[in-house]
Design an enzyme around this catalytic site. Structure first.
Site, PDB file in Angstrom:
ATOM      1  N   ARG A 174      92.943  72.657  19.700  1.00  0.00           N
ATOM      2  CA  ARG A 174      93.077  73.982  20.435  1.00  0.00           C
ATOM      3  C   ARG A 174      94.244  74.465  20.537  1.00  0.00           C
ATOM      4  NH1 ARG A 174      88.286  73.394  18.757  1.00  0.00           N
ATOM      5  NH2 ARG A 174      86.580  72.795  19.344  1.00  0.00           N
ATOM      6  N   SER A 227      84.090  77.877  26.470  1.00  0.00           N
ATOM      7  CA  SER A 227      84.568  76.537  27.155  1.00  0.00           C
ATOM      8  C   SER A 227      85.817  76.972  28.322  1.00  0.00           C
ATOM      9  CB  SER A 227      84.715  75.660  26.530  1.00  0.00           C
ATOM     10  OG  SER A 227      83.747  74.782  25.896  1.00  0.00           O
ATOM     11  N   GLU A 297      91.851  75.304  28.683  1.00  0.00           N
ATOM     12  CA  GLU A 297      90.742  76.183  27.402  1.00  0.00           C
ATOM     13  C   GLU A 297      92.063  77.832  26.968  1.00  0.00           C
ATOM     14  OE1 GLU A 297      88.193  73.855  24.761  1.00  0.00           O
ATOM     15  OE2 GLU A 297      87.692  76.103  23.457  1.00  0.00           O
TER      16      GLU A 297
END
Ligand code: FAD
Length: 305
Positions: A174, A227, A297
């Site tokens: 990510r 998320s 995230e």
């Protein structure tokens, strides 16, 4: 010195299509956040590049916005210029597909299946744009965009148009050189993915099944940012949040989803401050209970974040 000089404000106000004090909450999947001082929605790459170049030369801060599905925007809004990237063209050339950064990943997944190509079905789980996906190597069901990416056309203010190979982008979980490296502030203009020939109908059936499964396990139809935390090595953030008894934990109208522990839902009227407090509470509790440091995230942007 502040960027708010008379000549900078005059330059911004003269940009075609510019809006001032433009609300951003409705342009994010969370439905949270204050206004952009200045806001532009642009599709033509040359127009986006010109706006970014002019901002750099004048010291005006800017933020690129895709579909707003991974952002927590501050209640006091975003300083300077926000440019929403909406170049959505695409070209299929054999087994390669080149897509504008503003095209949604889900839309591209259907385009790919219509062209009887396989290998992009995972993108049906990513509601953001191609540009936002490259920015942080978005992925789903065990596959990430870097695995199919062959080339990215980008623009670096001060340095101009560039062609990047996946290695140039230093992808990690990510993240990429665009999020945390030498290419911060650069624009993704187009991305080219390499796929394989196959049965488009099978691809569509697989995407339908994956979407159904996801709808049963995640609060997809609510206001959220996907998320909230990255999964720690060898574990899942959702499992840790659940094991800490934090499902349903609340701060104002921000609530840890009872369906999936790694989602925070805006029940209506939640502020960025509410979400931040809830994130901090979850991180502290997971650390206290299991000694694990969760890392967000979701990207927090704007004044004071
Ligand atoms: C319900 C839901 C489910 C999700 N599921 C997943 C999932 O399974 N996997 C996953 O990886 N993510 C998932 N996400 C998160 C999100 O969709 C991805 O992170 C996506 O890549 C963000 O793209 P965006 O266009 O929305 O970017 P934004 O949220 O608009 O922006 C995020 C960052 O990308 C930058 N950016 C955007 N466009 C460009 C561009 N053209 N050039 C340079 N930088 C740019 C922005 O400046 C910002 O820093 C989910 C989100 C939601 C709401």
């Amino acid at each position: 010195m502040s960027w708010r000089t008379r000549s900078n404000l005059a330059w911004l106000r003269a940009l075609p299509g510019i809006a001032e004090d433009e609300p951003l909450a409705s342009r994010t999947s969370f439905g949270i956040g204050g206004p952009a001082d200045f806001f532009l929605e642009l599709g033509r790459p040359e127009a986006i590049e010109k706006a970014l170049e002019g901002s750099r030369e004048r010291g005006i801060p800017y933020l690129l916005l895709g579909a707003g599905t991974n952002l927590l925007i501050a209640d006091r809004g975003v300083e300077g210029l926000v440019v929403r990237v909406v170049n959505r063209e695409h070209q299929v050339d054999g087994t390669r597909v080149r897509a504008g950064a503003g095209l949604k990943m889900m839309r591209l997944a259907r385009i790919v299946a219509d062209a009887n190509l396989r290998g992009f079905e995972f993108a049906i789980g990513v509601p953001g744009t191609v540009g936002g996906a490259v920015y942080q190597d978005a992925g789903c069901w065990g596959k990430e965009i870097r695995e199919v990416l062959v080339e990215v056309e980008g623009y670096v203010p001060g340095r101009g148009v560039q062609q990047w190979k996946p290695n140039d982008l230093h992808f990690g979980y990510r993240t990429s050189a665009l999020r945390e490296g030498p290419l911060q502030g650069a624009l993704v203009v187009t991305a080219t993915v390499q796929l394989t020939r196959g049965d488009g109908e099978e691809a569509k059936q697989l995407m339908t099944r994956l979407t159904r499964e996801r709808n049963e396990t995640q609060p997809i139809k609510t206001k959220n940012c996907g998320s909230v935390f990255k999964n720690p090595k060898g574990d899942s953030a959702g499992r840790l949040v659940q094991a800490a008894g934090l499902k349903g934990a609340r701060q104002g109208a921000a609530v840890v989803s009872t369906l999936h522990g790694n989602f925070i839902v805006n029940e209506g009227g939640a502020t960025a401050a509410d979400v931040r407090k809830l994130i901090e509470h979850v991180m502290a509790e997971v650390k206290r209970r299991f000694g694990v440091d969760l890392e967000p995230e979701v990207e927090m942007v704007g004044r004071g974040q």
